[in-house]
Design an enzyme around this catalytic site. Structure first.
Site, mmCIF file in Angstrom:
data_model
loop_
_atom_site.group_PDB
_atom_site.id
_atom_site.type_symbol
_atom_site.label_atom_id
_atom_site.label_comp_id
_atom_site.label_asym_id
_atom_site.label_seq_id
_atom_site.Cartn_x
_atom_site.Cartn_y
_atom_site.Cartn_z
ATOM 1 N N ASP A 176 -0.138 5.216 0.609
ATOM 2 C CA ASP A 176 -0.409 6.249 1.615
ATOM 3 C C ASP A 176 -0.532 5.632 3.007
ATOM 4 O OD1 ASP A 176 -2.025 8.909 -0.085
ATOM 5 O OD2 ASP A 176 -1.074 7.187 -1.018
ATOM 6 N N ASP B 86 0.869 -1.173 0.000
ATOM 7 C CA ASP B 86 0.000 0.000 0.000
ATOM 8 C C ASP B 86 0.912 1.231 0.000
ATOM 9 O OD1 ASP B 86 -2.324 1.719 0.541
ATOM 10 O OD2 ASP B 86 -1.524 1.827 2.580
#
Length: 213
Positions: free
Chosen positions: A13, A11
């Site tokens: 952010d 991932d």
């Protein structure tokens, strides 16, 4: 090119980088508080991610794309992220980025980190400004899971030799589907469901959880 021995999907952010890009865009568009509140609720699993994202993007209508260059230079990679990615690659573990953020930022991060696999949301732009709309598929938790599986298939890597790393509710399906799912500085909803956890924002600490380097 040597055949990949594994796949690690990150991932972006809140995981690869410390910030939530959409919150920084909200600041540039003078709607920081409203955007940040919606982001926090979505990451805690209190709001549907797709509808929350569309609402947040609509608040950015009219923002100049010049804001992305400014924001990119304000981002902070999680500690030792570059070394972590280098270590994986040296062990023939391919790295991919999958993000509920935006290609404008994620593609640039991937290029700077030497990563060829990435997927993120696409913002509609007209005459140099955001329209407040997205186009193409939204990177939901289901799409993150599907992306992990698709990349593993492309690389001919068995799913049990995949790693997924994330922090928010939108990462849960991907974390559960991977051979090894790691909650990295994660929200409570993720910690409740994912046993492997790293609470120190140092990506090299993740290596302690990976047994086949």
């Amino acid at each position: 090119m040597n055949k990949a021995r594994g796949l690690c999907v990150l991932d972006v952010d809140g995981t690869l980088i410390e910030e939530e890009v959409i919150d920084l865009l909200g600041k540039e568009a003078d709607c920081e508080k409203e955007v940040a509140q919606l982001t926090a609720q979505a990451m805690r699993g209190e709001l549907d991610f797709e509808s929350s994202l569309k609402k947040r993007v609509s608040l950015l209508k009219g923002l100049s794309i010049d804001a992305f260059d400014k924001i990119y230079h304000e981002l902070h990679l999680s500690k030792n992220a570059v070394q972590f990615i280098k270590t994986l690659k040296e062990s023939q573990i391919e790295v991919g980025l999958v993000s509920g953020g935006f290609t404008t930022i994620v593609e640039r991060l991937a290029k700077d980190l030497g990563i060829s696999l990435f997927a993120a949301n696409q913002l509609e732009i007209k005459v140099g400004n955001l329209t407040g709309n997205l186009f193409g598929p939204v990177i939901t938790r289901e799409v993150k899971e599907e992306t992990l599986v698709r990349w593993a298939d492309q690389l001919e890597v068995p799913i049990e030799r995949t790693i997924a790393i994330g922090d928010g509710a939108n990462d849960l399906k991907m974390l559960k589907r991977a051979g090894l799912g790691i909650a990295f500085c994660a929200k409570d909803i993720v910690k409740k469901e994912i046993n492997l956890q790293v609470d120190d924002r140092d990506m090299m600490k993740v290596l302690d959880k990976i047994g086949y380097l």
